[in-house]
Design a protein around this motif. Structure first.
Motif, mmCIF file in Angstrom:
data_model
loop_
_atom_site.group_PDB
_atom_site.id
_atom_site.type_symbol
_atom_site.label_atom_id
_atom_site.label_comp_id
_atom_site.label_asym_id
_atom_site.label_seq_id
_atom_site.Cartn_x
_atom_site.Cartn_y
_atom_site.Cartn_z
ATOM 1 N N LYS A 185 0.861 -1.182 0.000
ATOM 2 C CA LYS A 185 0.000 0.000 0.000
ATOM 3 C C LYS A 185 0.894 1.226 0.000
ATOM 4 C CE LYS A 185 -2.412 0.905 3.750
ATOM 5 N NZ LYS A 185 -3.531 0.871 4.731
ATOM 6 N N MET A 186 0.567 2.186 -0.836
ATOM 7 C CA MET A 186 1.381 3.386 -0.956
ATOM 8 C C MET A 186 0.486 4.618 -0.940
ATOM 9 S SD MET A 186 4.360 4.302 -3.732
ATOM 10 C CE MET A 186 3.407 3.688 -5.112
ATOM 11 N N LEU A 187 0.839 5.574 -0.087
ATOM 12 C CA LEU A 187 0.119 6.837 -0.003
ATOM 13 C C LEU A 187 0.984 7.952 -0.578
ATOM 14 C CD1 LEU A 187 -1.310 6.619 3.633
ATOM 15 C CD2 LEU A 187 -2.332 5.782 1.500
ATOM 16 N N ALA B 45 -3.647 7.073 -3.538
ATOM 17 C CA ALA B 45 -3.126 5.830 -2.958
ATOM 18 C C ALA B 45 -3.031 4.768 -4.038
ATOM 19 C CB ALA B 45 -4.031 5.347 -1.831
ATOM 20 N N ILE B 46 -2.056 3.905 -3.874
ATOM 21 C CA ILE B 46 -1.873 2.765 -4.776
ATOM 22 C C ILE B 46 -1.825 1.511 -3.931
ATOM 23 C CG2 ILE B 46 0.140 1.631 -5.725
ATOM 24 C CD1 ILE B 46 0.266 3.322 -7.915
ATOM 25 N N VAL B 47 -2.489 0.449 -4.379
ATOM 26 C CA VAL B 47 -2.455 -0.837 -3.697
ATOM 27 C C VAL B 47 -2.235 -1.916 -4.754
ATOM 28 C CG1 VAL B 47 -3.960 -0.079 -1.818
ATOM 29 C CG2 VAL B 47 -4.967 -1.123 -3.856
ATOM 30 N N PRO C 67 -5.736 3.439 7.750
ATOM 31 C CA PRO C 67 -6.669 3.403 6.611
ATOM 32 C C PRO C 67 -6.359 4.492 5.589
ATOM 33 C CG PRO C 67 -7.707 4.401 8.523
ATOM 34 C CD PRO C 67 -6.387 3.885 8.995
ATOM 35 N N ILE C 68 -6.725 4.232 4.367
ATOM 36 C CA ILE C 68 -6.560 5.232 3.308
ATOM 37 C C ILE C 68 -7.569 6.356 3.539
ATOM 38 C CG2 ILE C 68 -6.737 5.666 0.822
ATOM 39 C CD1 ILE C 68 -5.911 2.749 0.382
ATOM 40 N N THR D 246 -7.961 5.949 -5.049
ATOM 41 C CA THR D 246 -7.244 4.694 -4.842
ATOM 42 C C THR D 246 -7.170 3.910 -6.141
ATOM 43 O OG1 THR D 246 -7.992 4.577 -2.538
ATOM 44 C CG2 THR D 246 -7.157 2.554 -3.520
ATOM 45 N N TYR D 247 -5.967 3.450 -6.485
ATOM 46 C CA TYR D 247 -5.734 2.685 -7.702
ATOM 47 C C TYR D 247 -5.203 1.305 -7.331
ATOM 48 C CZ TYR D 247 -5.955 7.233 -10.031
ATOM 49 O OH TYR D 247 -6.357 8.462 -10.491
#
Length: 315
Positions: free
Chosen positions: A119-121, A128-130, A285-286, A292-293
């Protein structure tokens, strides 16, 4: 016949002139061998690799990182500015990478992985990327293809797994001579090839570890994909002692198939084997206002998600 003999005699008479007065000499870098070269058996090198890996239980690295994308296929290379931040690693497969924006020192990127998913913020973009730690879409290139596992595998060099075979060869590399800037050193090394168990008569090469014979430390690691192509190359230099751990303070990671490069420089404040905070790998949490992608979604992977490029300076 006499003409041929006369011509032969004339050519022989000209030989001293051709090899002396008419020659031109120019300087090339002089190459020498190192002052000290160590020897080791395969068993000794494998034990040293295991010892180095086992000596690290966790690490908190304060770093500077820069990225480059592109190459000969694109006809250009784009390089990012240096970002300061830190990398936290906890065995077996936990990693966190946090980068800060220059000047303002706010978070540019915060990424965690447990070895299976990441997970990246990206706060500057409210994004955000997951996704999984394995690239599921071959069209992902450059920073699309970057996964935390690439950094983890490059920074923690594994020893031999129980189901692997190992072969050793010897080679060398040419490096600048630190004593004479215009000269070179031919430094011998050991090349440890880690192979899979044979399928029939064929064994697949998994990675190659290049160990310098000047200090018996790795200077390069090549990691191969399932097609036998080099997926990741990591170069190690400027080793320093951190307590009982010897670690490179400069690591250059190249992904030639993806035309992607990372340069990681370890700076002051780095420590090893200290107890990590309970939330060291928890981003929470995001935020609701973030886009979010999911990079495992083919439709998302074919677009331009927020983290498809390195964060840019606001100035």
């Amino acid at each position: 016949m006499r003409i041929r003999q006369a011509l032969a005699v004339g050519l022989l008479a000209m030989t001293p002139a051709l090899t002396g007065c008419l020659t031109y000499t120019h300087r090339v870098p002089r190459t020498r061998l190192p002052d000290v070269v160590y020897g080791a058996s395969l068993d000794q090198l494998l034990k040293q690799a295991d010892d180095r890996f086992d000596a690290v239980h966790s690490m908190t690295l304060f770093i500077e990182m820069s990225t480059s994308t592109g190459g000969s296929m694109k006809g250009e290379v784009k390089e990012s500015i240096n970002f300061k931040g830190y990398i936290i690693i906890g065995k077996p497969e936990q990693i966190r990478v946090l980068l800060l924006l220059p000047v303002v020192r706010s978070t540019a990127l915060d990424m965690v992985s447990d070895g299976k998913s990441f997970k990246m913020l990206i706060p500057p973009k409210n994004c955000a990327i997951v996704g999984s730690d394995v690239v599921t879409n071959s069209s992902q290139k450059g920073l699309y293809s970057l996964r935390p596992g690439v950094i983890l595998d490059s920074m923690l060099i594994h020893g031999k797994e129980d189901d692997q075979l190992v072969a050793m060869t010897q080679g060398s590399r040419i490096i600048p001579d630190p004593k004479h800037s215009k000269d070179l050193i031919e430094e011998p090394d050991y090349d440890l090839e880690f192979l899979s168990q044979p399928q029939g008569k064929v064994a697949q090469i998994l990675r190659v570890l290049h160990v310098s014979r000047v200090n018996l430390l790795p200077h390069r690691q090549d990691i191969y994909n399932s097609e036998g192509k080099v997926a990741t190359q990591a170069f190690y230099s400027n080793y320093q002692k951190f307590g009982d751990v010897t670690f490179p303070t400069k690591i250059v990671i190249q992904r030639p198939l993806d035309e992607l490069g990372l340069t990681i420089t370890v700076i002051k404040g780095t420590n090893f084997n200290q107890k990590l905070d309970a939330d060291a790998f928890d981003l929470g949490p995001i935020p609701e206002n973030y886009a979010t992608y999911n990079m495992d979604d083919p439709a998302v992977a074919s677009t331009v998600p927020c983290a498809a490029h390195a964060p840019q300076s606001p100035h």
